[in-house]
Design a protein around this motif. Structure first.
Motif, PDB file in Angstrom:
ATOM      1  N   THR A 130      47.648  52.902  50.510  1.00  0.00           N
ATOM      2  CA  THR A 130      48.657  53.896  50.170  1.00  0.00           C
ATOM      3  C   THR A 130      48.602  54.206  48.681  1.00  0.00           C
ATOM      4  O   THR A 130      48.267  53.350  47.860  1.00  0.00           O
ATOM      5  CB  THR A 130      50.080  53.418  50.527  1.00  0.00           C
ATOM      6  OG1 THR A 130      50.319  52.160  49.915  1.00  0.00           O
ATOM      7  CG2 THR A 130      50.267  53.291  52.027  1.00  0.00           C
ATOM      8  N   LYS A 131      48.920  55.443  48.387  1.00  0.00           N
ATOM      9  CA  LYS A 131      49.101  55.896  47.012  1.00  0.00           C
ATOM     10  C   LYS A 131      50.232  56.913  47.058  1.00  0.00           C
ATOM     11  O   LYS A 131      50.112  57.949  47.724  1.00  0.00           O
ATOM     12  CB  LYS A 131      47.845  56.546  46.454  1.00  0.00           C
ATOM     13  CG  LYS A 131      48.062  57.047  45.029  1.00  0.00           C
ATOM     14  CD  LYS A 131      46.881  57.783  44.493  1.00  0.00           C
ATOM     15  CE  LYS A 131      47.234  58.246  43.083  1.00  0.00           C
ATOM     16  NZ  LYS A 131      46.249  59.159  42.564  1.00  0.00           N
ATOM     17  N   ASP A 132      51.304  56.599  46.370  1.00  0.00           N
ATOM     18  CA  ASP A 132      52.491  57.454  46.387  1.00  0.00           C
ATOM     19  C   ASP A 132      52.919  57.670  47.841  1.00  0.00           C
ATOM     20  O   ASP A 132      53.127  56.717  48.562  1.00  0.00           O
ATOM     21  CB  ASP A 132      52.235  58.772  45.650  1.00  0.00           C
ATOM     22  CG  ASP A 132      51.826  58.563  44.198  1.00  0.00           C
ATOM     23  OD1 ASP A 132      52.332  57.608  43.578  1.00  0.00           O
ATOM     24  OD2 ASP A 132      50.988  59.337  43.693  1.00  0.00           O
ATOM     25  N   LYS A 133      52.973  58.916  48.276  1.00  0.00           N
ATOM     26  CA  LYS A 133      53.394  59.221  49.652  1.00  0.00           C
ATOM     27  C   LYS A 133      52.223  59.321  50.629  1.00  0.00           C
ATOM     28  O   LYS A 133      52.432  59.513  51.820  1.00  0.00           O
ATOM     29  CB  LYS A 133      54.161  60.545  49.670  1.00  0.00           C
ATOM     30  CG  LYS A 133      55.470  60.490  48.917  1.00  0.00           C
ATOM     31  CD  LYS A 133      56.164  61.823  48.962  1.00  0.00           C
ATOM     32  CE  LYS A 133      57.452  61.792  48.160  1.00  0.00           C
ATOM     33  NZ  LYS A 133      58.123  63.085  48.152  1.00  0.00           N
ATOM     34  N   ASP A 134      51.003  59.196  50.127  1.00  0.00           N
ATOM     35  CA  ASP A 134      49.819  59.337  50.971  1.00  0.00           C
ATOM     36  C   ASP A 134      49.404  58.001  51.563  1.00  0.00           C
ATOM     37  O   ASP A 134      49.361  56.988  50.872  1.00  0.00           O
ATOM     38  CB  ASP A 134      48.653  59.911  50.166  1.00  0.00           C
ATOM     39  CG  ASP A 134      48.910  61.326  49.692  1.00  0.00           C
ATOM     40  OD1 ASP A 134      49.518  62.104  50.462  1.00  0.00           O
ATOM     41  OD2 ASP A 134      48.518  61.663  48.556  1.00  0.00           O
ATOM     42  N   SER A 135      49.075  58.011  52.850  1.00  0.00           N
ATOM     43  CA  SER A 135      48.574  56.831  53.542  1.00  0.00           C
ATOM     44  C   SER A 135      47.179  57.109  54.069  1.00  0.00           C
ATOM     45  O   SER A 135      46.893  58.213  54.547  1.00  0.00           O
ATOM     46  CB  SER A 135      49.480  56.459  54.711  1.00  0.00           C
ATOM     47  OG  SER A 135      50.743  56.065  54.247  1.00  0.00           O
ATOM     48  N   LYS A 147      42.982  52.057  41.066  1.00  0.00           N
ATOM     49  CA  LYS A 147      44.293  51.799  40.473  1.00  0.00           C
ATOM     50  C   LYS A 147      45.316  52.716  41.115  1.00  0.00           C
ATOM     51  O   LYS A 147      45.007  53.838  41.499  1.00  0.00           O
ATOM     52  CB  LYS A 147      44.254  52.045  38.968  1.00  0.00           C
ATOM     53  CG  LYS A 147      43.441  51.015  38.217  1.00  0.00           C
ATOM     54  CD  LYS A 147      43.450  51.295  36.746  1.00  0.00           C
ATOM     55  CE  LYS A 147      42.598  50.249  36.036  1.00  0.00           C
ATOM     56  NZ  LYS A 147      42.505  50.481  34.604  1.00  0.00           N
ATOM     57  N   SER A 148      46.500  52.256  41.231  1.00  0.00           N
ATOM     58  CA  SER A 148      47.657  52.942  41.823  1.00  0.00           C
ATOM     59  C   SER A 148      47.600  53.011  43.354  1.00  0.00           C
ATOM     60  O   SER A 148      48.470  53.603  43.972  1.00  0.00           O
ATOM     61  CB  SER A 148      47.891  54.331  41.208  1.00  0.00           C
ATOM     62  OG  SER A 148      46.909  55.251  41.616  1.00  0.00           O
ATOM     63  N   TYR A 149      46.589  52.401  43.967  1.00  0.00           N
ATOM     64  CA  TYR A 149      46.541  52.284  45.424  1.00  0.00           C
ATOM     65  C   TYR A 149      46.935  50.858  45.796  1.00  0.00           C
ATOM     66  O   TYR A 149      46.657  49.921  45.057  1.00  0.00           O
ATOM     67  CB  TYR A 149      45.124  52.535  45.960  1.00  0.00           C
ATOM     68  CG  TYR A 149      44.721  53.977  46.038  1.00  0.00           C
ATOM     69  CD1 TYR A 149      44.589  54.613  47.258  1.00  0.00           C
ATOM     70  CD2 TYR A 149      44.449  54.714  44.894  1.00  0.00           C
ATOM     71  CE1 TYR A 149      44.202  55.935  47.346  1.00  0.00           C
ATOM     72  CE2 TYR A 149      44.064  56.035  44.957  1.00  0.00           C
ATOM     73  CZ  TYR A 149      43.941  56.641  46.185  1.00  0.00           C
ATOM     74  OH  TYR A 149      43.566  57.948  46.264  1.00  0.00           O
ATOM     75  N   THR A 150      47.538  50.710  46.960  1.00  0.00           N
ATOM     76  CA  THR A 150      47.778  49.382  47.506  1.00  0.00           C
ATOM     77  C   THR A 150      47.058  49.288  48.839  1.00  0.00           C
ATOM     78  O   THR A 150      46.811  50.303  49.491  1.00  0.00           O
ATOM     79  CB  THR A 150      49.279  49.102  47.720  1.00  0.00           C
ATOM     80  OG1 THR A 150      49.806  50.072  48.643  1.00  0.00           O
ATOM     81  CG2 THR A 150      50.047  49.170  46.417  1.00  0.00           C
ATOM     82  N   VAL A 151      46.709  48.080  49.241  1.00  0.00           N
ATOM     83  CA  VAL A 151      46.016  47.893  50.514  1.00  0.00           C
ATOM     84  C   VAL A 151      46.652  46.729  51.245  1.00  0.00           C
ATOM     85  O   VAL A 151      47.071  45.747  50.644  1.00  0.00           O
ATOM     86  CB  VAL A 151      44.494  47.657  50.311  1.00  0.00           C
ATOM     87  CG1 VAL A 151      44.232  46.399  49.515  1.00  0.00           C
ATOM     88  CG2 VAL A 151      43.759  47.613  51.644  1.00  0.00           C
ATOM     89  N   GLU A 152      46.753  46.878  52.555  1.00  0.00           N
ATOM     90  CA  GLU A 152      47.249  45.788  53.400  1.00  0.00           C
ATOM     91  C   GLU A 152      46.507  45.835  54.723  1.00  0.00           C
ATOM     92  O   GLU A 152      46.016  46.886  55.147  1.00  0.00           O
ATOM     93  CB  GLU A 152      48.750  45.897  53.622  1.00  0.00           C
ATOM     94  CG  GLU A 152      49.177  47.165  54.337  1.00  0.00           C
ATOM     95  CD  GLU A 152      50.680  47.324  54.428  1.00  0.00           C
ATOM     96  OE1 GLU A 152      51.190  47.284  55.558  1.00  0.00           O
ATOM     97  OE2 GLU A 152      51.315  47.485  53.368  1.00  0.00           O
TER      98      GLU A 152
END
Length: 173
Positions: free
Chosen positions: A76-81, A60-65
């Motif tokens: 990505t999560k917040d400012k972290d990649s 949760k709170s991560y996105t993936v592409e």
């Protein structure tokens, strides 16, 4: 007046005790690498996302592409990649990523830990950058590798989550 002074003293003492609770970078690295090894041994999270040619657990709170091709994914999560690299040509017991890291004399590997089971080889590693404040965090199992750059905080949590993600990757054929 006496109460204000005692109140101030109590707040100061609390601040110093809380500051002492923070883990040093070395402690974070040690605990993070150990945590990654535990996750490697315990088994995978159930994938909850399908993207490109993989199924993967995305917290949760991560996105993936998908990145430039079907071998690269960006989380990505917040400012972290984070970069997730999936090499379908490598077997689960491949040591390619580990051997490449250890052979690179320009890398300042602070800590690395190999992990093996009957059918898999994995590792986690922390590489210190020249500025002494940034670290490259790496976790890998076979041909699957995840990396990120981190300042000297949350290293433990990041290594833990990264191994959860890498451990969960299932290549869809």
């Amino acid at each position: 007046m006496k109460r204000k002074w005692l109140h101030g003293l109590a707040i100061t003492a609390l601040a110093f005790s809380l500051a002492g609770c923070g883990k040093s970078v070395q402690e974070q690295i040690e605990v993070g690498v150990a945590s990654a090894e535990t996750i490697f041994q315990e088994g995978a999270e159930v994938p909850n996302t399908t993207i490109g040619s993989i199924e993967v657990f995305v917290p949760k709170s991560y996105t993936v592409e998908q990145g430039a091709n079907e071998m690269n994914y960006i989380l990505t999560k917040d400012k972290d990649s984070y970069i997730l690299f999936v090499n379908t040509n490598e077997q689960e017991d491949s040591k390619l990523h580990y051997d490449n890291l250890m052979a690179d004399q320009t890398k300042n590997v602070v800590k690395s830990q190999e992990m093996e089971s009957d059918e898999e080889f994995g590792f986690s590693a922390v590489v210190q950058h020249e500025d002494d404040k940034h670290y490259e965090l790496i976790v890998s199992i076979g041909g699957i590798k995840m990396t990120t750059i981190s300042e000297d905080r949350k290293i433990e949590d990041k290594l833990n989550t990264m191994m959860q993600i890498v451990r969960s990757v299932n290549i869809v054929k």
